[in-house]
Design a protein around this motif. Structure first.
Motif, mmCIF file in Angstrom:
data_model
loop_
_atom_site.group_PDB
_atom_site.id
_atom_site.type_symbol
_atom_site.label_atom_id
_atom_site.label_comp_id
_atom_site.label_asym_id
_atom_site.label_seq_id
_atom_site.Cartn_x
_atom_site.Cartn_y
_atom_site.Cartn_z
ATOM 1 N N ASP A 117 55.517 30.183 -21.760
ATOM 2 C CA ASP A 117 56.559 29.395 -21.091
ATOM 3 C C ASP A 117 57.953 29.852 -21.524
ATOM 4 O OD1 ASP A 117 54.645 27.925 -19.795
ATOM 5 O OD2 ASP A 117 54.752 26.213 -21.164
ATOM 6 N N ARG A 118 58.090 30.175 -22.799
ATOM 7 C CA ARG A 118 59.396 30.617 -23.300
ATOM 8 C C ARG A 118 59.799 31.951 -22.677
ATOM 9 N NH1 ARG A 118 60.677 32.572 -29.366
ATOM 10 N NH2 ARG A 118 62.957 32.673 -29.226
ATOM 11 N N LEU A 119 58.858 32.862 -22.569
ATOM 12 C CA LEU A 119 59.149 34.154 -21.933
ATOM 13 C C LEU A 119 59.604 33.959 -20.487
ATOM 14 C CD1 LEU A 119 56.165 36.286 -23.261
ATOM 15 C CD2 LEU A 119 58.578 36.791 -23.665
ATOM 16 N N LEU A 120 58.873 33.131 -19.757
ATOM 17 C CA LEU A 120 59.178 32.951 -18.341
ATOM 18 C C LEU A 120 60.492 32.201 -18.130
ATOM 19 C CD1 LEU A 120 55.568 32.030 -17.181
ATOM 20 C CD2 LEU A 120 56.800 34.140 -16.636
ATOM 21 N N SER A 121 60.725 31.161 -18.925
ATOM 22 C CA SER A 121 61.977 30.414 -18.767
ATOM 23 C C SER A 121 63.175 31.257 -19.173
ATOM 24 C CB SER A 121 61.932 29.121 -19.586
ATOM 25 O OG SER A 121 61.798 29.383 -20.969
ATOM 26 N N THR A 122 63.008 32.104 -20.196
ATOM 27 C CA THR A 122 64.102 32.993 -20.591
ATOM 28 C C THR A 122 64.374 34.018 -19.497
ATOM 29 O OG1 THR A 122 63.528 32.721 -22.928
ATOM 30 C CG2 THR A 122 64.920 34.596 -22.359
ATOM 31 N N LEU A 123 63.316 34.489 -18.853
ATOM 32 C CA LEU A 123 63.496 35.426 -17.749
ATOM 33 C C LEU A 123 64.296 34.782 -16.615
ATOM 34 C CD1 LEU A 123 62.862 38.163 -16.433
ATOM 35 C CD2 LEU A 123 60.748 37.142 -15.552
ATOM 36 N N ASP A 124 63.996 33.534 -16.311
ATOM 37 C CA ASP A 124 64.741 32.834 -15.268
ATOM 38 C C ASP A 124 66.208 32.678 -15.644
ATOM 39 O OD1 ASP A 124 62.450 32.614 -13.779
ATOM 40 O OD2 ASP A 124 61.984 30.586 -14.472
ATOM 41 N N THR A 125 66.456 32.250 -16.880
ATOM 42 C CA THR A 125 67.826 32.044 -17.335
ATOM 43 C C THR A 125 68.584 33.351 -17.409
ATOM 44 O OG1 THR A 125 67.126 30.121 -18.629
ATOM 45 C CG2 THR A 125 69.249 31.104 -19.189
ATOM 46 N N ALA A 126 67.948 34.386 -17.950
ATOM 47 C CA ALA A 126 68.614 35.689 -18.076
ATOM 48 C C ALA A 126 68.930 36.267 -16.711
ATOM 49 C CB ALA A 126 67.732 36.648 -18.868
ATOM 50 N N GLY A 127 68.073 36.015 -15.749
ATOM 51 C CA GLY A 127 68.331 36.517 -14.414
ATOM 52 C C GLY A 127 69.524 35.852 -13.765
ATOM 53 N N GLU A 128 69.787 34.591 -14.146
ATOM 54 C CA GLU A 128 70.901 33.860 -13.564
ATOM 55 C C GLU A 128 72.222 34.170 -14.258
ATOM 56 O OE1 GLU A 128 69.699 29.868 -14.038
ATOM 57 O OE2 GLU A 128 68.123 29.947 -12.524
ATOM 58 N N GLU A 129 72.160 34.401 -15.591
ATOM 59 C CA GLU A 129 73.395 34.464 -16.366
ATOM 60 C C GLU A 129 73.824 35.883 -16.725
ATOM 61 O OE1 GLU A 129 72.782 32.030 -19.748
ATOM 62 O OE2 GLU A 129 72.683 30.142 -18.613
ATOM 63 N N ALA A 130 72.869 36.772 -16.953
ATOM 64 C CA ALA A 130 73.242 38.116 -17.407
ATOM 65 C C ALA A 130 73.899 38.902 -16.282
ATOM 66 C CB ALA A 130 71.998 38.861 -17.907
ATOM 67 N N GLU A 131 74.817 39.764 -16.633
ATOM 68 C CA GLU A 131 75.480 40.593 -15.625
ATOM 69 C C GLU A 131 74.447 41.511 -14.974
ATOM 70 O OE1 GLU A 131 79.087 43.896 -15.248
ATOM 71 O OE2 GLU A 131 78.754 42.808 -17.122
ATOM 72 N N GLY A 132 74.294 41.366 -13.691
ATOM 73 C CA GLY A 132 73.299 42.162 -12.981
ATOM 74 C C GLY A 132 71.898 41.597 -13.101
ATOM 75 N N GLY A 133 71.702 40.585 -13.952
ATOM 76 C CA GLY A 133 70.378 39.994 -14.128
ATOM 77 C C GLY A 133 69.491 40.833 -15.019
ATOM 78 N N ALA A 134 68.542 40.178 -15.679
ATOM 79 C CA ALA A 134 67.610 40.882 -16.558
ATOM 80 C C ALA A 134 66.362 41.272 -15.775
ATOM 81 C CB ALA A 134 67.237 40.013 -17.747
ATOM 82 N N ASP A 135 65.856 42.466 -16.062
ATOM 83 C CA ASP A 135 64.620 42.924 -15.424
ATOM 84 C C ASP A 135 63.386 42.363 -16.124
ATOM 85 O OD1 ASP A 135 66.392 44.460 -13.952
ATOM 86 O OD2 ASP A 135 66.025 46.273 -15.144
ATOM 87 N N GLY A 136 63.553 41.978 -17.383
ATOM 88 C CA GLY A 136 62.415 41.482 -18.134
ATOM 89 C C GLY A 136 62.836 40.885 -19.455
ATOM 90 N N VAL A 137 61.883 40.191 -20.080
ATOM 91 C CA VAL A 137 62.093 39.599 -21.412
ATOM 92 C C VAL A 137 60.932 40.032 -22.282
ATOM 93 C CG1 VAL A 137 62.306 37.485 -22.749
ATOM 94 C CG2 VAL A 137 63.297 37.597 -20.457
ATOM 95 N N VAL A 138 61.218 40.623 -23.433
ATOM 96 C CA VAL A 138 60.164 41.098 -24.334
ATOM 97 C C VAL A 138 60.286 40.392 -25.679
ATOM 98 C CG1 VAL A 138 60.056 43.362 -23.235
ATOM 99 C CG2 VAL A 138 61.523 43.034 -25.223
ATOM 100 N N LEU A 139 59.143 40.190 -26.322
ATOM 101 C CA LEU A 139 59.150 39.695 -27.694
ATOM 102 C C LEU A 139 59.437 40.848 -28.648
ATOM 103 C CD1 LEU A 139 56.216 37.184 -28.275
ATOM 104 C CD2 LEU A 139 58.557 36.743 -27.572
ATOM 105 N N THR A 140 60.043 40.504 -29.764
ATOM 106 C CA THR A 140 60.212 41.481 -30.840
ATOM 107 C C THR A 140 59.414 41.011 -32.048
ATOM 108 O OG1 THR A 140 62.221 40.382 -31.649
ATOM 109 C CG2 THR A 140 62.498 42.180 -30.052
ATOM 110 N N ASP A 141 58.941 41.981 -32.848
ATOM 111 C CA ASP A 141 58.162 41.637 -34.032
ATOM 112 C C ASP A 141 59.103 41.379 -35.205
ATOM 113 O OD1 ASP A 141 58.983 44.064 -35.054
ATOM 114 O OD2 ASP A 141 57.066 45.075 -34.747
ATOM 115 N N PRO A 142 58.585 41.048 -36.389
ATOM 116 C CA PRO A 142 59.454 40.724 -37.516
ATOM 117 C C PRO A 142 60.409 41.839 -37.916
ATOM 118 C CG PRO A 142 57.232 39.948 -37.962
ATOM 119 C CD PRO A 142 57.158 40.764 -36.693
ATOM 120 N N THR A 143 60.114 43.081 -37.549
ATOM 121 C CA THR A 143 61.013 44.197 -37.873
ATOM 122 C C THR A 143 62.058 44.424 -36.790
ATOM 123 O OG1 THR A 143 59.661 45.919 -36.819
ATOM 124 C CG2 THR A 143 59.093 45.295 -39.094
ATOM 125 N N GLY A 144 61.990 43.629 -35.702
ATOM 126 C CA GLY A 144 62.926 43.809 -34.604
ATOM 127 C C GLY A 144 62.466 44.799 -33.558
#
Length: 314
Positions: A117-144
């Protein structure tokens, strides 16, 4: 339960749903060639754990040779098999229709619905707010480091980029994932637990140990039992535990498991909804309380001073 389900066809632009593509056909060289998707953690195959996390996907595509799974899926395979993650992803995408696609590997023991749910909701928000919209949302591990197989993407950008890479390189076979992520505008979120994947037997051992920690074992066990029995129902485990305690203390210890079983049976006969479970639990708990009150009254009567029932003489 396993079956080939036809892909759904949501209306264009319908952002209310998503499809999922799970890549489960790797060689697992660091596991000595073991069947990694079938390795069990907490009594459940790794693949089944991932499928449970995306259970509300409209279509779930698993790119691998077919096998028994706890949930229905659509099977796909890259050609030739073993062609690598980009070729597998392209094969899976052919069976999807939603605007949003969740892309997952099959070795994520701690992925859950909240992270999805967090991935999908972030994708929706990023698509609305980011310049040009986001193509995707990825998780990062503890090392980044990016985990592109724990991500949500806009399907049209995946199709476009994969087609471009295939044209540029004469096909997708053998191409690394970094070529895809480098070509996309991505938003990143951190989740050290959900991004944990199992590449080695040490990773498997770590995952198996963690789910038996005190704070996780009960939820893990309940999830495993529901998967094993084919039950897709959210219930308040706290209510059932309270009921079991009341039955054990107010009646007798063996009454606890038998009472919770009967509550489940009654709830199933009433339709099997969470509300039915709650109502059956409420009735059984009230009965256990009445039983305990009668027992307490009987104890009080036994301990009361004896009186002479005969009328006073004289």
């Amino acid at each position: 339960m396993t079956e080939n389900q036809p892909p759904t066809s949501p209306a264009a632009g319908d952002a209310g749903g998503y499809d999922a593509v799970v890549l489960a056909g790797g060689a697992a060289r660091r596991l000595g060639g073991a069947d990694k998707p079938g390795v069990r953690v907490g009594g459940r195959a790794l693949l089944d754990r991932v499928l449970a996390a995306c259970a509300d996907a409209r279509t779930t595509v698993v790119v691998a040779d077919p096998r028994p799974t706890a949930r229905p899926v659509t099977w796909a395979r890259e050609d030739p098999p073993g062609g690598g993650p980009l070729a597998a992803l392209a094969a899976g995408l052919q069976h999807t229709a939603a605007d949003r696609v969740l892309v997952l590997s099959a070795d994520l023991p701690f992925l859950d619905g909240r992270t999805v749910d967090r991935l999908l909701s972030t994708l929706d928000t990023a698509g609305e707010e980011a310049e040009g919209g986001a193509d995707g949302v990825v998780l990062t591990d503890p090392t980044g480091r990016d985990q592109p197989l724990v991500a949500a993407y806009r399907a049209r950008y995946l199709h476009r980029t994969l087609a471009s890479l295939g044209t540029e390189h004469g096909g997708l076979t053998g191409l690394p994932l970094r070529l895809l992520t480098a070509a996309l505008n991505l938003t990143r979120i951190s989740d050290p637990v959900a991004s944990f994947d199992c590449d080695t037997w040490d990773d498997i051992a770590t995952a198996r140990a963690r789910i038996r920690e005190h704070g996780h074992v009960l939820d893990e066990w309940i999830s495993a039992v529901k998967d094993e029995l084919g039950i897709d129902l959210e219930v308040d485990t706290g209510v059932l535990l309270d009921l079991a305690r009341d039955a054990a203390h107010g009646v007798a210890r063996p009454a606890a498991p038998l009472t919770t079983f009967l509550v489940g049976y009654a709830a199933a006969r009433a339709g099997g909804s969470p509300e039915a479970v709650a109502e059956a639990s409420r009735k059984a708990a009230a009965l256990a309380q009445r039983w305990a009150e009668e027992d307490a009254a009987a104890d009080d009567a036994k301990s009361a001073p004896a009186t002479d029932p005969r009328p006073d003489a004289g």
